[in-house]
Write a protein that holds these residues in place. Structure first.
Motif, mmCIF file in Angstrom:
data_model
loop_
_atom_site.group_PDB
_atom_site.id
_atom_site.type_symbol
_atom_site.label_atom_id
_atom_site.label_comp_id
_atom_site.label_asym_id
_atom_site.label_seq_id
_atom_site.Cartn_x
_atom_site.Cartn_y
_atom_site.Cartn_z
ATOM 1 N N SER A 141 0.828 -1.212 0.000
ATOM 2 C CA SER A 141 0.000 0.000 0.000
ATOM 3 C C SER A 141 0.859 1.258 0.000
ATOM 4 O O SER A 141 0.371 2.345 -0.276
ATOM 5 C CB SER A 141 -0.925 0.001 1.226
ATOM 6 N N THR A 142 2.138 1.100 0.323
ATOM 7 C CA THR A 142 3.080 2.221 0.290
ATOM 8 C C THR A 142 3.715 2.307 -1.087
ATOM 9 O O THR A 142 4.222 1.309 -1.600
ATOM 10 C CB THR A 142 4.193 2.038 1.346
ATOM 11 N N LYS A 143 3.681 3.486 -1.686
ATOM 12 C CA LYS A 143 4.293 3.660 -2.998
ATOM 13 C C LYS A 143 5.792 3.385 -2.893
ATOM 14 O O LYS A 143 6.427 3.738 -1.897
ATOM 15 C CB LYS A 143 4.044 5.072 -3.510
ATOM 16 N N LYS A 144 6.345 2.776 -3.932
ATOM 17 C CA LYS A 144 7.730 2.293 -3.844
ATOM 18 C C LYS A 144 8.725 3.407 -3.566
ATOM 19 O O LYS A 144 9.731 3.192 -2.897
ATOM 20 C CB LYS A 144 8.118 1.550 -5.107
ATOM 21 N N GLN A 145 8.439 4.631 -4.045
ATOM 22 C CA GLN A 145 9.374 5.729 -3.823
ATOM 23 C C GLN A 145 9.440 6.162 -2.363
ATOM 24 O O GLN A 145 10.376 6.843 -1.955
ATOM 25 C CB GLN A 145 9.035 6.927 -4.714
ATOM 26 N N TYR A 146 8.433 5.748 -1.567
ATOM 27 C CA TYR A 146 8.396 6.106 -0.149
ATOM 28 C C TYR A 146 8.703 4.917 0.765
ATOM 29 O O TYR A 146 8.757 5.072 1.986
ATOM 30 C CB TYR A 146 7.029 6.676 0.232
ATOM 31 N N MET A 147 8.895 3.740 0.187
ATOM 32 C CA MET A 147 9.277 2.586 1.002
ATOM 33 C C MET A 147 10.663 2.818 1.587
ATOM 34 O O MET A 147 11.477 3.565 1.019
ATOM 35 C CB MET A 147 9.238 1.307 0.174
ATOM 36 N N LEU A 148 10.938 2.201 2.718
ATOM 37 C CA LEU A 148 12.180 2.475 3.420
ATOM 38 C C LEU A 148 13.322 1.579 2.964
ATOM 39 O O LEU A 148 13.178 0.358 2.850
ATOM 40 C CB LEU A 148 11.987 2.316 4.925
ATOM 41 N N LEU A 149 14.462 2.222 2.697
ATOM 42 C CA LEU A 149 15.748 1.551 2.543
ATOM 43 C C LEU A 149 16.536 1.942 3.774
ATOM 44 O O LEU A 149 16.816 3.125 3.982
ATOM 45 C CB LEU A 149 16.469 2.046 1.295
ATOM 46 N N PHE A 150 16.898 0.968 4.593
ATOM 47 C CA PHE A 150 17.394 1.270 5.921
ATOM 48 C C PHE A 150 16.316 2.119 6.606
ATOM 49 O O PHE A 150 15.207 1.679 6.756
ATOM 50 C CB PHE A 150 18.772 1.928 5.856
ATOM 51 N N ASP A 151 16.573 3.346 6.947
ATOM 52 C CA ASP A 151 15.542 4.142 7.624
ATOM 53 C C ASP A 151 15.139 5.372 6.814
ATOM 54 O O ASP A 151 14.580 6.317 7.353
ATOM 55 C CB ASP A 151 16.033 4.574 9.007
ATOM 56 N N LYS A 152 15.417 5.344 5.503
ATOM 57 C CA LYS A 152 15.098 6.487 4.655
ATOM 58 C C LYS A 152 14.230 6.031 3.472
ATOM 59 O O LYS A 152 14.371 4.906 2.992
ATOM 60 C CB LYS A 152 16.385 7.124 4.104
ATOM 61 N N PRO A 153 13.347 6.905 2.973
ATOM 62 C CA PRO A 153 12.552 6.530 1.795
ATOM 63 C C PRO A 153 13.435 6.374 0.563
ATOM 64 O O PRO A 153 14.492 7.010 0.449
ATOM 65 C CB PRO A 153 11.567 7.696 1.642
ATOM 66 N N VAL A 154 13.014 5.531 -0.356
ATOM 67 C CA VAL A 154 13.791 5.241 -1.557
ATOM 68 C C VAL A 154 14.220 6.519 -2.277
ATOM 69 O O VAL A 154 15.384 6.677 -2.667
ATOM 70 C CB VAL A 154 12.979 4.331 -2.511
ATOM 71 N N VAL A 155 13.298 7.466 -2.453
ATOM 72 C CA VAL A 155 13.603 8.673 -3.227
ATOM 73 C C VAL A 155 14.641 9.559 -2.540
ATOM 74 O O VAL A 155 15.309 10.365 -3.193
ATOM 75 C CB VAL A 155 12.308 9.466 -3.518
ATOM 76 N N TYR A 156 14.804 9.395 -1.248
ATOM 77 C CA TYR A 156 15.790 10.177 -0.500
ATOM 78 C C TYR A 156 17.186 10.062 -1.109
ATOM 79 O O TYR A 156 17.930 11.046 -1.199
ATOM 80 C CB TYR A 156 15.813 9.704 0.958
ATOM 81 N N TYR A 157 17.557 8.850 -1.541
ATOM 82 C CA TYR A 157 18.938 8.596 -1.927
ATOM 83 C C TYR A 157 19.322 9.316 -3.226
ATOM 84 O O TYR A 157 20.423 9.863 -3.331
ATOM 85 C CB TYR A 157 19.174 7.088 -2.025
ATOM 86 N N SER A 158 18.438 9.313 -4.216
ATOM 87 C CA SER A 158 18.772 10.043 -5.442
ATOM 88 C C SER A 158 18.732 11.545 -5.201
ATOM 89 O O SER A 158 19.574 12.290 -5.732
ATOM 90 C CB SER A 158 17.839 9.640 -6.588
ATOM 91 N N LEU A 159 17.796 12.015 -4.379
ATOM 92 C CA LEU A 159 17.779 13.441 -4.039
ATOM 93 C C LEU A 159 19.070 13.842 -3.331
ATOM 94 O O LEU A 159 19.640 14.903 -3.607
ATOM 95 C CB LEU A 159 16.573 13.767 -3.157
ATOM 96 N N LYS A 160 19.552 12.987 -2.441
ATOM 97 C CA LYS A 160 20.782 13.291 -1.711
ATOM 98 C C LYS A 160 21.981 13.323 -2.647
ATOM 99 O O LYS A 160 22.868 14.185 -2.522
ATOM 100 C CB LYS A 160 21.005 12.275 -0.597
ATOM 101 N N ALA A 161 22.013 12.392 -3.592
ATOM 102 C CA ALA A 161 23.126 12.376 -4.550
ATOM 103 C C ALA A 161 23.170 13.672 -5.351
ATOM 104 O O ALA A 161 24.240 14.267 -5.538
ATOM 105 C CB ALA A 161 22.991 11.170 -5.477
ATOM 106 N N PHE A 162 22.019 14.133 -5.820
ATOM 107 C CA PHE A 162 21.980 15.389 -6.562
ATOM 108 C C PHE A 162 22.277 16.576 -5.650
ATOM 109 O O PHE A 162 22.972 17.515 -6.038
ATOM 110 C CB PHE A 162 20.629 15.571 -7.237
ATOM 111 N N GLN A 163 21.743 16.545 -4.434
ATOM 112 C CA GLN A 163 21.955 17.630 -3.480
ATOM 113 C C GLN A 163 23.446 17.852 -3.215
ATOM 114 O O GLN A 163 23.908 18.995 -3.099
ATOM 115 C CB GLN A 163 21.237 17.308 -2.166
ATOM 116 N N GLU A 164 24.209 16.775 -3.143
ATOM 117 C CA GLU A 164 25.619 16.866 -2.791
ATOM 118 C C GLU A 164 26.535 16.930 -4.008
ATOM 119 O O GLU A 164 27.749 16.863 -3.871
ATOM 120 C CB GLU A 164 25.996 15.670 -1.909
ATOM 121 N N SER A 165 25.948 17.095 -5.196
ATOM 122 C CA SER A 165 26.726 17.133 -6.431
ATOM 123 C C SER A 165 26.796 18.549 -6.988
ATOM 124 O O SER A 165 26.403 19.520 -6.332
ATOM 125 C CB SER A 165 26.065 16.210 -7.468
#
Length: 245
Positions: free
Chosen positions: A23-47
């Motif tokens: 029922s949770t959209k995949k982009q908001y599912m947790l990888l470790f303790d962060k939503p999936v979309v967090y990681y690509s946003l973080k990569a761009f944020q720090e680039s």
């Protein structure tokens, strides 16, 4: 950027993730303790990226603003916009919000293992060729079938790549191609364009060739439940859950 080049990223997080069986959209599912979309946003944020446009599902704008962008301090996110019926509608919505820039990166937010090395390769590629996409040569033999699932052809494996994101283009090139796509769609209401990635739009509506640039075999797209465990392993191997590359 130091050389005066301005870059932007459109991060697509408007998918429904039906194959996840959750029922949770995949982009908001947790990888470790962060939503999936967090990681690509973080990569761009720090680039080197100057601006991020986040494209989300209808009704998710406020949630993403408060629970993702503000919560994790993604100050490069300039707009959060609702996507459309198909992926290409969502891309077009994101492109329309980008501040005039030289190059734009289009990335699926369900691909969390995005590295700075990959972004550097793609930036070099787009500066040289004006249009490039991340991808990797296939490892397996590929068969093309007919409509009855009988083998029809076997392409030369050396020439076959699996295509990933980011896909990166000169901004005016891809913006013009998408505008033409949408214009033609409006002229033929009821029809649906057979578009599965951004390179197809540039290939179909311009005469500009698109260069293949090495991505990573770890640059997987979260599609099914088992992909979560695989992505966690890859993020751990990348170092500090994908934050150091």
């Amino acid at each position: 950027m130091e050389d005066g080049t301005r870059t932007a990223a459109v991060v697509l997080a408007a998918g429904s993730g039906k194959r996840m069986g959750s029922s949770t959209k995949k982009q908001y599912m947790l990888l470790f303790d962060k939503p999936v979309v967090y990681y690509s946003l973080k990569a761009f944020q720090e680039s080197f990226i100057d601006e991020i446009i986040l494209v989300v599902s209808a009704g998710d704008v406020e949630y993403c603003k408060e629970e993702i962008v503000k919560r994790y301090g993604f100050h490069k996110v300039s707009h959060i916009v609702e996507g459309g019926r198909e992926r290409y509608h969502s891309v077009a919505a994101g492109l329309a919000k980008a501040t005039e820039c030289d190059y734009i990166f289009i990335h699926d937010g369900a691909r969390p293992v995005l590295t700075h090395n990959m972004l550097d390769r793609l930036l070099a590629g787009v500066k040289k060729d004006g249009a490039c996409v991340a991808g990797m040569p296939v490892k397996d033999t590929i068969k093309l079938s007919d409509e009855n699932d009988y083998i029809e052809a076997t392409p030369d494996r050396r020439l076959v790549w699996t295509i990933q994101t980011p896909q990166v283009f000169e901004y005016r090139l891809v913006r013009g191609a998408y505008e033409e796509l949408i214009r033609q769609e409006r002229e033929h209401p009821g029809g649906q364009m057979a578009v599965t990635d951004d390179a197809m739009v540039v290939e179909g509506f311009t005469d500009h060739k698109v260069k293949l640039v090495e991505g990573s075999y770890e640059n997987i797209k979260i599609t099914t439940p088992e992909d979560i465990a695989v992505a966690e392993l890859f993020l751990k191997n990348a170092g500090q859950y994908g934050c150091i590359f």
